[in-house]
Design a protein around this motif. Structure first.
Motif, PDB file in Angstrom:
ATOM      1  N   ASN A 226     -47.644  23.359  -2.414  1.00  0.00           N
ATOM      2  CA  ASN A 226     -47.546  24.748  -1.944  1.00  0.00           C
ATOM      3  C   ASN A 226     -48.912  25.405  -1.968  1.00  0.00           C
ATOM      4  O   ASN A 226     -49.594  25.391  -2.981  1.00  0.00           O
ATOM      5  CB  ASN A 226     -46.596  25.565  -2.834  1.00  0.00           C
ATOM      6  CG  ASN A 226     -45.166  25.189  -2.565  1.00  0.00           C
ATOM      7  OD1 ASN A 226     -44.873  24.630  -1.509  1.00  0.00           O
ATOM      8  ND2 ASN A 226     -44.290  25.460  -3.511  1.00  0.00           N
ATOM      9  N   PRO A 227     -49.346  26.009  -0.863  1.00  0.00           N
ATOM     10  CA  PRO A 227     -50.680  26.602  -0.862  1.00  0.00           C
ATOM     11  C   PRO A 227     -50.736  27.915  -1.621  1.00  0.00           C
ATOM     12  O   PRO A 227     -49.814  28.719  -1.530  1.00  0.00           O
ATOM     13  CB  PRO A 227     -50.962  26.833   0.627  1.00  0.00           C
ATOM     14  CG  PRO A 227     -49.658  26.771   1.318  1.00  0.00           C
ATOM     15  CD  PRO A 227     -48.676  26.064   0.442  1.00  0.00           C
ATOM     16  N   ASP A 228     -51.786  28.103  -2.376  1.00  0.00           N
ATOM     17  CA  ASP A 228     -52.040  29.388  -3.008  1.00  0.00           C
ATOM     18  C   ASP A 228     -53.286  29.919  -2.290  1.00  0.00           C
ATOM     19  O   ASP A 228     -54.409  29.570  -2.641  1.00  0.00           O
ATOM     20  CB  ASP A 228     -52.309  29.147  -4.503  1.00  0.00           C
ATOM     21  CG  ASP A 228     -52.546  30.453  -5.234  1.00  0.00           C
ATOM     22  OD1 ASP A 228     -52.745  31.472  -4.536  1.00  0.00           O
ATOM     23  OD2 ASP A 228     -52.541  30.447  -6.472  1.00  0.00           O
ATOM     24  N   PRO A 229     -53.094  30.754  -1.244  1.00  0.00           N
ATOM     25  CA  PRO A 229     -54.195  31.066  -0.324  1.00  0.00           C
ATOM     26  C   PRO A 229     -55.387  31.723  -0.994  1.00  0.00           C
ATOM     27  O   PRO A 229     -56.511  31.612  -0.497  1.00  0.00           O
ATOM     28  CB  PRO A 229     -53.569  32.024   0.684  1.00  0.00           C
ATOM     29  CG  PRO A 229     -52.123  32.022   0.420  1.00  0.00           C
ATOM     30  CD  PRO A 229     -51.859  31.437  -0.918  1.00  0.00           C
ATOM     31  N   GLU A 230     -55.144  32.343  -2.145  1.00  0.00           N
ATOM     32  CA  GLU A 230     -56.248  33.008  -2.827  1.00  0.00           C
ATOM     33  C   GLU A 230     -57.415  32.048  -3.091  1.00  0.00           C
ATOM     34  O   GLU A 230     -58.586  32.421  -3.059  1.00  0.00           O
ATOM     35  CB  GLU A 230     -55.697  33.567  -4.147  1.00  0.00           C
ATOM     36  CG  GLU A 230     -56.598  34.544  -4.832  1.00  0.00           C
ATOM     37  CD  GLU A 230     -56.674  34.209  -6.310  1.00  0.00           C
ATOM     38  OE1 GLU A 230     -57.796  34.200  -6.836  1.00  0.00           O
ATOM     39  OE2 GLU A 230     -55.609  33.925  -6.920  1.00  0.00           O
ATOM     40  N   TYR A 231     -57.062  30.783  -3.324  1.00  0.00           N
ATOM     41  CA  TYR A 231     -58.098  29.784  -3.645  1.00  0.00           C
ATOM     42  C   TYR A 231     -59.023  29.481  -2.469  1.00  0.00           C
ATOM     43  O   TYR A 231     -60.122  28.994  -2.646  1.00  0.00           O
ATOM     44  CB  TYR A 231     -57.440  28.468  -4.105  1.00  0.00           C
ATOM     45  CG  TYR A 231     -57.022  28.508  -5.550  1.00  0.00           C
ATOM     46  CD1 TYR A 231     -57.856  28.012  -6.543  1.00  0.00           C
ATOM     47  CD2 TYR A 231     -55.800  29.052  -5.924  1.00  0.00           C
ATOM     48  CE1 TYR A 231     -57.474  28.050  -7.875  1.00  0.00           C
ATOM     49  CE2 TYR A 231     -55.414  29.098  -7.246  1.00  0.00           C
ATOM     50  CZ  TYR A 231     -56.254  28.603  -8.213  1.00  0.00           C
ATOM     51  OH  TYR A 231     -55.875  28.643  -9.528  1.00  0.00           O
ATOM     52  N   LEU A 232     -58.536  29.765  -1.271  1.00  0.00           N
ATOM     53  CA  LEU A 232     -59.368  29.471  -0.099  1.00  0.00           C
ATOM     54  C   LEU A 232     -60.639  30.298  -0.080  1.00  0.00           C
ATOM     55  O   LEU A 232     -61.618  29.935   0.531  1.00  0.00           O
ATOM     56  CB  LEU A 232     -58.585  29.741   1.181  1.00  0.00           C
ATOM     57  CG  LEU A 232     -57.641  28.638   1.618  1.00  0.00           C
ATOM     58  CD1 LEU A 232     -56.918  29.049   2.877  1.00  0.00           C
ATOM     59  CD2 LEU A 232     -58.419  27.352   1.848  1.00  0.00           C
TER      60      LEU A 232
END
Ligand code: PFF
Length: 513
Positions: A226-232
């Motif tokens: 599951n992506p945690d977009p904050e990390y991008l």
């Protein structure tokens, strides 16, 4: 098929053999331990976006460049980076730059083989039942700490010969026997058996993990994917992703250059490079990404995400094997598979250096194997002796396995794109090719890859560099480790000088097209 060319050099016996050997180098502990650890710590699915971008912008283009440069140098009589670089760029300095391409695999071998021996040790202790320690999670941590001598420097020698030292000797000997047998009879034959065996073992463990029938399997898959977009938006995620691509594909280590130098002039490199990279991605994303973290999640829940590479493999997973039906067998299978994965990689670390000793110093196989054995045993002894807190291992890994690989990749991209030239590169890549590689890949190699690498490297220096410089200036083992690496580098530079003089005297660079 003949396995020597007209220079009397060895050649791969079959196309599948060389693909499996390169894939064998790529598939290793990085796929099953490092990748899940990195993904979990850097935003799960969000890590995968920079990961795939790095694969496309850095990994695959550089892989093609290394295959092309290796075959080009090989068909002109050289197998090791100093000779190949000198052929590609006729400036005398180029062969000295290649010292990095010998130093990296040699130093990585010094600690990688130790971890390889841990895997063999764990497989053995599952077989004998000593690792079935019940559901006592602390017991696995304690076993690991004692096994690797984490508490005190010299701990492994204090008891007068621990089990690990014996296994290390066996692992070391196995590596050298295979290398001594040569490219075809040693590396190629071994990888042809080892790679399919690894797939079978990994699929068995995967099937077992995914059918454990608990909701936690699904949660574990979610944690990984599951992506945690904050990390991008974090710089570190991009650093970690590109570092993982290098480590995993064995690109930027000077290894593919060496392996590709045993090809014939008209052997395909375009499709072979793509195939070996794809195999590596299958092992990494489809097997490593589906086994390690989901399995750890079952036991540890969300805290599995914060486990480091070794924590996942040697601590979390044994806890899972303890509770699953048939755990002793699957524990054995898992660590045995890791051992095989590691050995096909460590062989590839020795070959570039042995090739250099042979062609640069004119040594016969037994003399070059002995010299390499002595140097690598010294480094390995250093890592095993300074075992407290794994400080020596970590320092080697940071300076060589993380920092220096960016530098070598930059050197390679510049030599290929700017000195050798992308027009020649494109032409050379397509000799005997089974696929066409679009022209923009060459443009990317010349302009995008070096800039991307430089940006990542500068980022690395700023984010991690100061901490490590502080660690070294504190003295002790980190300082000794860096001095040790420096000494090896000076030694290699000296040998390259001697080799350069020999090659010059023999006229090895005259009349080369
Ligand atoms: N690619 C290997 C892995 O993923 O474990 C690691 C590796 C192989 C590193 C060969 C360095 C090397 F020279």
């Amino acid at each position: 098929m003949a396995s020597q060319d007209h220079h009397g050099k060895e050649q791969w016996a079959s196309r599948i053999g060389v693909i499996l050997a390169v894939a064998g180098s790529a598939v290793g502990l990085g796929n099953f331990l490092r990748f899940p650890g990195q993904a979990a710590q850097n935003g799960g699915g969000a890590f995968m976006l920079p990961y795939f971008i790095s694969l496309l912008v850095l990994g695959i283009p550089l892989c093609w460049a290394e295959w092309t440069m290796g075959r080009y140098g090989g068909t002109r009589g050289f197998n090791s980076a100093p000779g190949v670089f000198q052929i590609l760029w006729r400036n005398p300095i180029s062969k000295y730059l290649a010292a990095v391409a010998l130093l990296i695999p040699l130093v990585i071998y010094m600690y990688y083989v130790v971890i390889e021996a841990w895997c063999l040790g764990y497989a053995f202790n599952y077989l004998t039942g000593k690792l079935m320690l019940g559901e006592d999670s602390a017991a696995y941590g304690a076993f690991f700490d004692k096994f690797v001598g984490i508490e005190k420097d010299g701990a492994l020698f204090a008891t007068g010969g621990s089990q690990l030292l014996l296994l290390l000797l066996v692992t070391f000997a196995l590596n050298f026997v295979l290398i001594y047998r040569g490219v075809t009879k040693g590396i190629e034959s071994f990888c042809k058996v080892a790679m399919p065996l690894m797939v079978v073992c990994a699929l068995c463990v995967l099937a077992r993990v995914l059918t454990l029938g608990t909701d936690k399997v699904v949660e574990g898959l979610g944690a990984m994917w599951n992506p945690d977009p904050e990390y991008l938006w974090r710089w570190e995620t991009w650093l970690a992703a590109s570092g993982q691509i290098f480590f995993s594909l064995s690109v930027g280590f000077g290894i593919v250059i060496n392996y590709a130098s045993y090809l014939r002039k008209s052997d395909d490199v375009a499709l072979s490079g793509l195939t070996s990279s794809s195999m590596n991605e299958f092992f990494e994303v489809c097997l490593g990404g589906l086994i390690t973290l989901p399995a750890a999640f079952i036991f540890l829940g969300a805290s599995a995400k914060s486990q480091g590479t070794f924590g996942l493999g040697f601590n979390a997973l044994p806890n899972v094997f303890a509770v699953m039906p048939g755990g002793q067998f699957f524990g054995f299978l898992w660590f045995f598979m890791l051992f095989i994965a590691a050995i096909t990689s460590s062989l590839s670390m020795l070959q570039p250096v042995i090739a250099f000793f042979e062609e640069g110093l004119g040594l016969k196989r037994h003399a070059s194997a002995t010299l390499l054995g002595l140097i690598s045993a010294l480094g390995c002894g250093f890592v095993v002796y300074f075992s407290q807190g794994m400080l020596a291992l970590d320092t080697f890994d940071f300076w060589i396995g993380t920092m220096l690989i960016f530098i070598l990749a930059m050197i390679q991209a510049v030599i290929y794109g700017w000195m050798f030239g992308i027009e020649r590169g494109h032409q050379e890549l397509h000799l005997g090719a089974h696929i066409r590689v679009p022209w923009f890949v060459q443009l990317m190699l010349k302009y995008v890859t070096p800039v991307y690498l430089l940006a990542v490297f500068i980022g690395f220096c700023f984010t991690k560099g100061p901490d490590y410089v502080r660690v070294i200036s504190g003295g002790g083992v980190p300082l000794y480790s860096v001095l040790f690496i420096g000494t090896i580098l000076v030694f290699l530079l000296l040998l390259i000088r001697i080799a350069g003089q020999r090659w010059q005297a023999e006229g090895r660079f005259d009349n080369i097209d």
